[in-house]
Design a protein around this motif. Structure first.
Motif, PDB file in Angstrom:
ATOM      1  N   ILE A   6       0.607  -1.232   0.040  1.00 37.97           N
ATOM      2  CA  ILE A   6       0.014  -0.160  -0.090  1.00 37.97           C
ATOM      3  C   ILE A   6       0.882   1.213   0.094  1.00 37.97           C
ATOM      4  O   ILE A   6       0.690   2.311  -0.725  1.00 37.97           O
ATOM      5  CB  ILE A   6      -0.940   0.143   1.295  1.00 37.97           C
ATOM      6  CG1 ILE A   6      -1.856  -1.013   1.085  1.00 37.97           C
ATOM      7  CG2 ILE A   6      -1.661   1.558   1.495  1.00 37.97           C
ATOM      8  CD1 ILE A   6      -2.862  -1.260   2.468  1.00 37.97           C
ATOM      9  N   GLY A   7       1.869   1.224   0.701  1.00 38.07           N
ATOM     10  CA  GLY A   7       2.646   2.353   0.866  1.00 38.07           C
ATOM     11  C   GLY A   7       3.592   2.510  -0.310  1.00 38.07           C
ATOM     12  O   GLY A   7       3.620   3.785  -0.862  1.00 38.07           O
ATOM     13  N   SER A   8       4.129   1.306  -0.898  1.00 36.51           N
ATOM     14  CA  SER A   8       4.629   1.455  -2.195  1.00 36.51           C
ATOM     15  C   SER A   8       3.983   2.161  -3.024  1.00 36.51           C
ATOM     16  O   SER A   8       4.229   3.120  -4.110  1.00 36.51           O
ATOM     17  CB  SER A   8       5.271   0.179  -2.584  1.00 36.51           C
ATOM     18  OG  SER A   8       6.071   0.243  -3.940  1.00 36.51           O
ATOM     19  N   LEU A   9       2.391   1.566  -3.213  1.00 39.52           N
ATOM     20  CA  LEU A   9       1.767   2.276  -4.422  1.00 39.52           C
ATOM     21  C   LEU A   9       1.397   3.581  -4.308  1.00 39.52           C
ATOM     22  O   LEU A   9       1.284   4.380  -5.016  1.00 39.52           O
ATOM     23  CB  LEU A   9       0.256   1.509  -4.255  1.00 39.52           C
ATOM     24  CG  LEU A   9      -0.807   2.036  -5.277  1.00 39.52           C
ATOM     25  CD1 LEU A   9      -0.283   1.894  -6.643  1.00 39.52           C
ATOM     26  CD2 LEU A   9      -2.024   0.880  -4.966  1.00 39.52           C
ATOM     27  N   PHE A  10       1.292   4.053  -2.966  1.00 43.35           N
ATOM     28  CA  PHE A  10       1.076   5.532  -2.455  1.00 43.35           C
ATOM     29  C   PHE A  10       2.161   6.498  -2.769  1.00 43.35           C
ATOM     30  O   PHE A  10       2.246   7.494  -3.749  1.00 43.35           O
ATOM     31  CB  PHE A  10       0.626   5.830  -1.153  1.00 43.35           C
ATOM     32  CG  PHE A  10       0.743   7.243  -0.514  1.00 43.35           C
ATOM     33  CD1 PHE A  10      -0.559   7.666  -0.820  1.00 43.35           C
ATOM     34  CD2 PHE A  10       1.641   7.833  -0.188  1.00 43.35           C
ATOM     35  CE1 PHE A  10      -0.702   9.156  -0.553  1.00 43.35           C
ATOM     36  CE2 PHE A  10       1.476   9.120   0.168  1.00 43.35           C
ATOM     37  CZ  PHE A  10       0.161   9.661   0.001  1.00 43.35           C
ATOM     38  N   GLU A  11       3.451   5.803  -2.519  1.00 41.18           N
ATOM     39  CA  GLU A  11       4.723   6.613  -3.135  1.00 41.18           C
ATOM     40  C   GLU A  11       4.935   6.649  -4.722  1.00 41.18           C
ATOM     41  O   GLU A  11       5.245   7.474  -5.130  1.00 41.18           O
ATOM     42  CB  GLU A  11       5.701   5.946  -2.303  1.00 41.18           C
ATOM     43  CG  GLU A  11       5.984   6.280  -0.942  1.00 41.18           C
ATOM     44  CD  GLU A  11       6.012   7.786  -0.456  1.00 41.18           C
ATOM     45  OE1 GLU A  11       6.750   8.417  -1.344  1.00 41.18           O
ATOM     46  OE2 GLU A  11       5.298   8.086   0.424  1.00 41.18           O
TER      47      GLU A  11
END
Length: 120
Positions: A6-11
């Motif tokens: 999730i964090g990677s997709l947001f970044e």
């Protein structure tokens, strides 16, 4: 979906915003994606991408101060506090934004379905 993905997709979404990469953003966002601005204005995906492409909205830098994910029903969500240097409809500032995003699976991938911005 793990917190890391999730964090990677947001970044990746933030990086595409700064790069003005419309094709990348298009691939990360659901067709029905909406962005709710801190003013309360709800913008469709097509309108937002057009505003980025024409320069009405230009993201110069985004720094994530903190982020955490939380499940909401069957879909994960992520809340991030960012320092967002942007020119929005002619006004440039560094906004302290809380960006709350929701995600859905689409085939083998996850996409962003909605983001709501507010200040912190």
């Amino acid at each position: 979906m793990s917190d890391d993905s999730i964090g990677s997709l947001f970044e990746t979404m933030c990086q595409a915003m700064v790069a003005g990469d419309i094709a990348e953003l298009d691939s990360l966002l659901a067709e029905e994606f909406t962005l709710t601005h801190m003013t309360g204005y709800v913008q469709s995906k097509a309108e937002w991408l057009d505003a980025i492409e024409t320069g009405e909205m230009r993201y110069h830098r985004m720094e994530t101060a903190e982020a955490h994910s939380s499940p909401e029903g069957t879909a994960p969500g992520l809340t991030a506090r960012t320092l967002t240097d942007a020119t929005i409809w002619g006004s440039r500032a560094t906004w302290r934004l809380t960006l709350r995003s929701w995600f859905e699976p689409r085939g083998e991938e996850w996409i962003v379905t909605r983001t709501v911005a507010s200040t912190w």
